[in-house]
Structures are given as structure tokens and as C-alpha cells.
Motif scaffolding. Structure first.
Motif: not given
Length: 266
Positions: A79-83, A205-210
Motif C-alpha cells: 500500500t505504501i509503495r502504491l501510495t 519494509d516496516g521500520g527499516p524502510a521508514v
């Protein structure tokens, strides 16, 4: 032969300059400075600097905020990638369309002013000449020189209307640059900026991606701010830190709102 023109009185014109230190090397350096100013002026007049800064900075801030807002709501990586991709495309198109309309409108207004100036000239050339001479006197010319200069401007074979408009009102049709060039550059630069915080989400993804999004965006913001500060001569470090603070504040607000919204929805 005509009467020779006396040389300038440097003691009056440039009291801090010593003619005894005059050299070909200093002349060459002065020429380089003037050429650099000319190149910068062309970019400023053409809108490329403004479009570059707005495009990259808006891309960085907008997409980072969108990504963090959705991530704060505990959305999935997909969802984050699509956004992020939707934000990149939508933002880039919006920037390009906005810049094209803005620059095009500015040029059309300037051309309309040139037409109005031509109508005024047709109605009463003395009025236009008087205005031109008055404006030149306001800029420091004596009366005789201002009158001669105004006559020279309106009798020029090319560009008389544009030059007159620029002298009288400080604007010209070419100041805004090309609408197409500004629109394309805005699209590409926004997309480039928006891609930076999105890239980590294609790797992890997750925390590392943030964390990665924050780090790469912070580095990019420092680079953009530093380059802008260096180009303006006002200090790279100050401009870079200012840029970083803007990004940090915006990202903190959107991440917090994402947390609140996500909790409310859940």
C-alpha cells in the motif's frame, strides 16, 4: 575628428579601487564574474532555478509526508509503495500543469502590455517618450542623456516595444522563460525528488524502510539546500540546515497524523 572623450574620474566612480593595481589578470577575473552573473540571470529569468528548487523540494517533502502518513497508519508495504507511486505521478503532473499555466499566462499578460504600450504610442508618442525619459532620470541619468536614450529606445529597429516595457514597468514577455521547458523540468525534478523517499520501500519494509526513507530524504534535502545556498552566496550550511528543518517538521506532523488517523480507523 571629434573632440576626444575624457577618461573616467575613478576617484569619484570607484573610490575604493586603485588604478595602479590594474592588470590584465584582474580584468579577466572581472569578465569571468560578469559571465557567471549573466548565466545565473538567464536561469533566474527563465525560471529554471525556481522550477528546480520547487520541483525537487516539493517532490521530497510531499512524497515523504505521504509515505510516512500511510506508514504511521500501519499500512502494508504494498500500500505504501502504491501510495508513493501515485503521489509521484500525480504531483509531477500537477507541478508541470501548474508551471505551464503560470508561465504561459505571464507571457500572455506581458504581450498584452506590449500591445497596450503600442496603442499608447499610436495615440500620443510624446507622452510615451516623456514617461521613458522620466523613468531613466529616476534611475540616475541627467535630463539630456535621458531624453536621448528614450529616443534611441523607441527608434530601435528591433525590440523597441519590449525594451520600452521593461524600462517603464520592469517586466518583459521573455522574463518567464519557455512554458514547455519549465513544465518538463518541473515534472522531471518533482519525480526525481519524490522517488528518493520511495526507493527504500522497494528494498525493505516496516521500520527499516521508514528509517531509510528519512535518512535518504534528509541527505537529499541537505544537498538541495546546500547547493541553493552556495549558488546564492548566502552560505551552504545555513541553507542546508534550513531545508532539513522544513523536511523534518513536515514529516513529523504527517507521521503523527497518520498514527492518529490509523488508530481512529482501526
Amino acid at each position: 575628428m571629434g573632440t576626444p572623450v575624457p577618461g573616467p574620474d575613478w576617484a569619484v566612480l570607484a573610490p575604493d579601487w586603485d588604478p595602479a593595481e590594474h592588470s590584465a589578470e584582474l580584468d579577466a577575473r572581472a569578465e569571468e564574474e560578469l559571465e557567471a552573473i549573466g548565466r545565473t540571470a538567464e536561469r533566474v529569468a527563465g525560471g529554471s532555478i525556481r522550477a528546480a528548487v520547487l520541483g525537487v523540494n516539493d517532490g521530497l517533502v510531499t512524497n515523504l509526508c505521504m509515505i510516512l502518513g500511510v506508514a504511521g497508519a500501519s499500512a502494508s508495504a504494498a500500500t505504501i509503495r502504491l501510495t508513493g507511486l501515485a503521489g509521484l505521478v500525480a504531483g509531477a503532473l500537477s507541478m508541470a500543469a501548474g508551471e505551464w499555466v503560470s508561465v504561459r499566462s505571464q507571457r500572455e499578460v506581458a504581450h498584452g502590455m506590449e500591445d497596450a504600450l503600442q496603442r499608447a504610442w499610436t495615440l500620443s508618442p510624446p507622452v510615451v517618450l516623456t514617461r521613458l525619459a522620466r523613468r531613466m532620470r529616476e534611475r540616475g541619468l541627467d535630463r539630456v542623456t535621458a531624453v536621448r536614450a528614450s529616443r534611441g529606445v523607441v527608434s530601435a529597429p528591433r525590440g523597441a516595444r519590449e525594451t520600452s516595457l521593461r524600462i517603464l514597468y520592469g517586466v518583459g514577455a521573455e522574463d518567464a522563460g519557455s512554458p514547455v521547458v519549465v513544465a518538463v523540468s518541473s515534472f522531471l525534478l518533482f519525480a526525481l525528488g519524490a522517488l528518493v523517499p520511495l526507493l527504500p520501500w522497494f528494498i525493505t519494509d516496516g521500520g527499516p524502510a521508514v528509517t531509510a526513507s528519512l535518512v535518504v530524504t534528509a541527505l537529499a534535502s541537505l544537498a538541495v539546500g546546500g547547493l541553493l545556498g552556495r549558488g546564492s552566496g548566502r552560505g551552504a550550511l545555513r541553507s542546508a540546515l534550513r531545508q532539513l528543518l522544513i523536511v523534518a517538521g513536515a514529516s513529523a506532523v504527517t507521521f503523527g497524523l497518520g498514527r492518529l488517523a490509523g488508530g481512529a480507523v482501526l
